[in-house]
Design an enzyme around this catalytic site. Sequence first.
Site, mmCIF file in Angstrom:
data_model
loop_
_atom_site.group_PDB
_atom_site.id
_atom_site.type_symbol
_atom_site.label_atom_id
_atom_site.label_comp_id
_atom_site.label_asym_id
_atom_site.label_seq_id
_atom_site.Cartn_x
_atom_site.Cartn_y
_atom_site.Cartn_z
ATOM 1 N N SER A 1 48.678 29.208 4.301
ATOM 2 C CA SER A 1 49.263 30.263 4.145
ATOM 3 C C SER A 1 50.327 30.045 3.403
ATOM 4 O O SER A 1 51.120 28.907 3.764
ATOM 5 C CB SER A 1 49.523 31.334 5.412
ATOM 6 N N TYR B 1 52.954 31.211 13.764
ATOM 7 C CA TYR B 1 51.982 31.113 12.712
ATOM 8 C C TYR B 1 52.466 30.296 11.470
ATOM 9 O O TYR B 1 51.659 29.406 11.005
ATOM 10 C CB TYR B 1 51.864 32.607 11.818
HETATM 11 P P1 NAP Z 1 40.423 38.194 9.711
HETATM 12 O O1 NAP Z 1 40.055 39.199 8.751
HETATM 13 O O2 NAP Z 1 41.133 38.618 11.024
HETATM 14 O O3 NAP Z 1 39.054 37.356 10.271
HETATM 15 C C1 NAP Z 1 39.487 36.234 11.293
HETATM 16 C C2 NAP Z 1 38.273 35.571 11.480
HETATM 17 O O4 NAP Z 1 38.611 34.230 12.175
HETATM 18 C C3 NAP Z 1 37.096 36.299 11.965
HETATM 19 O O5 NAP Z 1 35.840 35.784 11.552
HETATM 20 C C4 NAP Z 1 37.380 35.744 13.388
HETATM 21 O O6 NAP Z 1 36.103 36.023 14.253
HETATM 22 C C5 NAP Z 1 37.797 34.287 13.339
HETATM 23 N N1 NAP Z 1 38.314 34.005 14.522
HETATM 24 C C6 NAP Z 1 39.760 34.151 14.923
HETATM 25 N N2 NAP Z 1 39.813 33.253 15.854
HETATM 26 C C7 NAP Z 1 38.630 32.592 16.096
HETATM 27 C C8 NAP Z 1 38.456 31.438 17.399
HETATM 28 N N3 NAP Z 1 39.376 31.003 18.327
HETATM 29 N N4 NAP Z 1 37.229 30.872 16.959
HETATM 30 C C9 NAP Z 1 36.449 31.302 16.207
HETATM 31 N N5 NAP Z 1 36.582 32.052 15.233
HETATM 32 C C10 NAP Z 1 37.864 32.725 15.049
HETATM 33 O O7 NAP Z 1 41.338 37.031 8.974
HETATM 34 P P2 NAP Z 1 41.838 36.713 7.741
HETATM 35 O O8 NAP Z 1 42.674 37.824 6.870
HETATM 36 O O9 NAP Z 1 40.417 36.716 6.861
HETATM 37 O O10 NAP Z 1 42.313 35.478 7.445
HETATM 38 C C11 NAP Z 1 41.211 34.297 7.462
HETATM 39 C C12 NAP Z 1 42.267 33.198 7.200
HETATM 40 O O11 NAP Z 1 43.216 33.154 6.172
HETATM 41 C C13 NAP Z 1 43.228 32.838 8.421
HETATM 42 O O12 NAP Z 1 43.325 31.270 8.688
HETATM 43 C C14 NAP Z 1 44.625 33.485 7.939
HETATM 44 O O13 NAP Z 1 45.446 32.737 8.637
HETATM 45 C C15 NAP Z 1 44.593 32.776 6.522
HETATM 46 N N6 NAP Z 1 45.454 33.657 5.549
HETATM 47 C C16 NAP Z 1 45.235 35.139 5.518
HETATM 48 C C17 NAP Z 1 46.109 35.945 4.810
HETATM 49 C C18 NAP Z 1 45.940 37.493 4.713
HETATM 50 O O14 NAP Z 1 46.586 38.019 3.952
HETATM 51 N N7 NAP Z 1 44.951 38.191 5.087
HETATM 52 C C19 NAP Z 1 47.117 35.134 4.304
HETATM 53 C C20 NAP Z 1 47.425 33.997 4.253
HETATM 54 C C21 NAP Z 1 46.434 33.297 5.270
HETATM 55 P P3 NAP Z 1 36.126 37.447 15.298
HETATM 56 O O15 NAP Z 1 35.738 38.438 14.351
HETATM 57 O O16 NAP Z 1 35.051 37.050 16.229
HETATM 58 O O17 NAP Z 1 37.356 37.511 15.941
#
Ligand code: NAP
Length: 258
Positions: free
Chosen positions: A153, A166
Site C-alpha cells: 500500500s 497498517y
Molecule cells: P477486502 O475487499 O476487504 O478483501 C480482503 C480479502 O482478504 C478477503 O478475501 C478476505 O477474506 C481476505 N482475508 C482477510 N484476512 C484474511 C486472513 N487472515 N486469512 C485469509 N484471508 C483473509 O480488501 P481489499 O481492499 O481488496 O484489499 C486487498 C489488499 O489490498 C490488502 O492487502 C490491502 O491492504 C491492500 N490495499 C487495499 C487498498 C484499497 O484501497 N482497497 C489500498 C491499498 C492496499 P474474507 O472475505 O473471508 O474475510
Amino acid sequence: MQKRGRLKGGFAVRKNKMALVSGGSRGIGRGIALRLAEDGYDIAFCSRSGGENAESAREEIEKTGARCYQATCDVADHQAVEAFIKDAERALGPLDVLVNSAGIVRDNPLVIMPVEDWNDVIDTNLNGTFNFSRCAAFGFMKRKAGTIVNVSSVAGVYGNATQTNYSASKAGINMLTKSLSRELGPYGVRVNAVAPGFIETDMTDRLSDSVRKKALGMIPMRQLGTVEQVADLVSFLVSEKSSYITGQVVQVDGGITL
Ligand code: NAP
C-alpha cells in the site's frame, strides 16, 4: 497466454501454469485472481471465511475456462498455509505464481489502538505474507522458476495517521519484498510488490463521506482506482513482459503520492 489443460489417455494432463492468490474472495485479490484466470492460469485462492463470496469468485474464475481450487485458510497460521499450498498443488500442479493479497485494516490513533488490533494487522498482513512466501519459495528455488507479487500500500511507503499498524505491516512487506528478491534472484525467481492508493473495494466502502472527499481532493486524477487497474499491473509483473524487474514496489495510486 498459458496453455489450457487437456485430456490424454483419460487422465488430466497439466498444461496450465498455476497462480495462488491469498484473499481471492473479494476486492483486489478477487480481481487479480480473475485477471490471471483470463491470462490462462489455473487459480488457487483462499479467504478467511469462505462462504458465498468465495463460491461466486470460484464460479467467475471457472467461467473463463480455468480450473480453480478454493478453501478457507487463515494466512496468519503458518501450518494452515503449508497445508493449503500442499492441497492446491495436489489439485492443480506445482505453483508458478504467488500473489499475497489478503489484508485487513484496524484504524485508530496509536494511543488508543487496542493491542489486539495492532497484533491482528501485523499477523494478517505481514506474517501472512511471510507464511505464504516461506512455504512457496523452496519449490520455486528447486524448480528455478516462479514469481511473487505482494500487495502492499502507499501507506507503507509514506505512512498514514491512524494507520500505524497498517503502515508498519506494509512497510515490512516492502522490505520483505526487496530482501527476498535478493535471495531468490540467483534462482531466476522474481519478487515485486504493488502499492495501491485508494481503490474501490469493501475496505474503502467503510470510509466516511468526509474522508472520501478529502482523499479525492488529494488524488490528481480525482477518482478512486479500480481492482482491474491493480490487476493489470499484477498481470504485467507476473508475465515475461517484466522478466528483468525484481525487488520493486510499484505504485498504482492515481498520483496521490506525488
Ligand atoms: P477486502 O475487499 O476487504 O478483501 C480482503 C480479502 O482478504 C478477503 O478475501 C478476505 O477474506 C481476505 N482475508 C482477510 N484476512 C484474511 C486472513 N487472515 N486469512 C485469509 N484471508 C483473509 O480488501 P481489499 O481492499 O481488496 O484489499 C486487498 C489488499 O489490498 C490488502 O492487502 C490491502 O491492504 C491492500 N490495499 C487495499 C487498498 C484499497 O484501497 N482497497 C489500498 C491499498 C492496499 P474474507 O472475505 O473471508 O474475510
